[in-house]
Design an enzyme around this catalytic site. Structure first.
Site, PDB file in Angstrom:
ATOM      1  N   GLU A 250       0.840  -1.203   0.000  1.00  0.00           N
ATOM      2  CA  GLU A 250       0.000   0.000   0.000  1.00  0.00           C
ATOM      3  C   GLU A 250       0.877   1.257   0.000  1.00  0.00           C
ATOM      4  OE1 GLU A 250      -3.142  -0.065   2.968  1.00  0.00           O
ATOM      5  OE2 GLU A 250      -3.115  -2.263   3.020  1.00  0.00           O
TER       6      GLU A 250
ATOM      7  N   ASP B 255       2.487   4.646  -0.348  1.00  0.00           N
ATOM      8  CA  ASP B 255       2.335   6.058  -0.685  1.00  0.00           C
ATOM      9  C   ASP B 255       3.237   6.839   0.258  1.00  0.00           C
ATOM     10  OD1 ASP B 255       0.844   6.175   1.756  1.00  0.00           O
ATOM     11  OD2 ASP B 255      -1.047   6.022   0.685  1.00  0.00           O
TER      12      ASP B 255
END
Length: 379
Positions: A293, A295
């Site tokens: 995930e 970011d």
């Protein structure tokens, strides 16, 4: 995410046609079309790894660039919400696979890998998200446990042969390494619910890769120590399955996902050596690892990020890509979105106050410095 918000409040706003402003440090356009990006896409630089993105079909409706870039530049699509409990089982006795099917169909059309995410998850710090529907919470413990295994079986069976990978259990630990006493834990008052969820998944699709997923565990800590111990238990536990007409025993766990929601402010990055040593502990067990995930949220002021923070963000993306590339059992990276137009960071501004602009592309699909640094690190 609310769409069509005024330019003045776009988190990480970049070159916006309606506002006529340019985010410092953003790359110039130089594009033949509104959705074009310079250079070879990340999917072509992966060298045996899969570089993908979380995907929501609703974001593609009426947004040409979202669908085009996701399908062209990335090698896999992962259900961002499509296989979470409140999406696939919103009401008693009803399963809804429309969103997950839409992501699977998009991946098929684009010749991409398809991955499903977060079957068993109950974030105690974000109950407002309603991941576990109230009717499930109200079930007696034994019935809730049966519901859990039935849910895993139904979802995994549906995508057997289509999905390569499934995140079976997400975020089971608190920051000190204790098991979260969530709705699923209460069904057994132990980690047995995790074992049974993985058992159901393995029986439903013997060859699908099964992942355990956790956040804030990229470095060596009490939390990652607990994750390592659980991973070893699941790896050591086997179940008899039938593969191509032959009976064999397979472990319950194939890999561990490290979410890698990173911070890109000054002095906020963990030591690369610490992350490298931590990943090795898991691969030494014979497990795959993946950044699931990724970011990098950075400081913003009045919805804008400064040039220095954008450059620092670029270095963090490059570091994470480099770590995956040098780790033999790293299967790749999934970005938790790729554009600031559609980002869970901007969905919850109160949660991430003072931070934003977390993705590789700005809100108008223009490349940030992170886009080029990522591609350089993958080469």
């Amino acid at each position: 995410m609310k769409r069509g918000r005024p330019c003045a409040i776009l988190v990480g706003a970049a070159i916006a046609a309606a506002c006529g402003t340019v985010e410092p440090g953003a790359s110039p356009s130089n594009r033949a079309g509104p959705c074009d990006l310079a250079g070879p896409p990340p999917r072509d630089l992966a060298e045996g790894r899969t570089i993908g993105t979380a995907y929501r079909s609703v974001f593609a409706d009426g947004d040409r660039c979202y669908a085009e870039i996701a399908g062209r530049d990335f090698g896999s699509l992962t259900t961002e919400i499509g296989t979470m409990t409140n999406t696939v089982a919103p009401t008693p006795g009803r399963f809804d696979f429309r969103e997950a099917d839409a992501v699977a169909d998009a991946a098929r059309r684009n010749h991409q890998d398809f991955q499903i995410h977060s079957l068993i998850w109950d974030p105690l710090d974000q109950q407002v998200w309603g991941i576990v529907p109230e009717y499930v919470r109200a079930l007696p413990d034994a019935q809730r446990h049966r519901f859990m295994t039935d849910l895993v079986t139904k979802v995994v069976s549906r995508y057997a042969g289509r999905a390569s990978t499934v995140t079976v259990v997400n975020e089971p630990f608190d920051q000190r390494g204790g098991l979260q006493h969530n709705a699923w834990w209460r069904s057994t008052s132990s980690d047995e619910y995790i074992v049974e969820a993985f058992r159901a998944a393995r029986l439903a699709a013997p060859t699908m890769k099964l992942l355990l997923n956790e956040h804030s565990s990229e470095t060596i800590s009490d939390k990652s120590n607990a994750l390592l111990a659980l991973s070893k238990k699941l790896r050591d536990t086997t179940v008899e399955v039938n593969v191509d007409g032959k009976t064999e025993r397979r472990p319950l766990l194939d890999g561990v996902g490290f979410q890698a929601h990173m911070l890109g402010g000054p002095d906020q990055q963990p030591r690369t050596e610490d992350m490298r040593a931590n990943l090795k502990r898991f691969t030494d067990l014979g497990l795959d690892v993946r950044f699931t995930e990724l970011d990098v949220r950075i400081p913003t002021k009045d919805g804008r990020a400064g040039a220095e923070d954008l450059q620092r963000q670029a270095r963090v993306y490059a570091t994470m890509a480099g770590l995956c590339r040098e780790t033999a059992r790293c299967t790749g990276i999934t970005f938790w979105g790729f554009t600031d137009r559609h980002s869970w960071i901007t969905d919850y501004p109160a949660t991430f106050s003072g931070y934003g602009s977390a993705n590789l592309l700005d809100a108008d699909y223009r490349a940030k410095p992170a886009w080029d640094s990522l591609r350089s690190a993958l080469r």
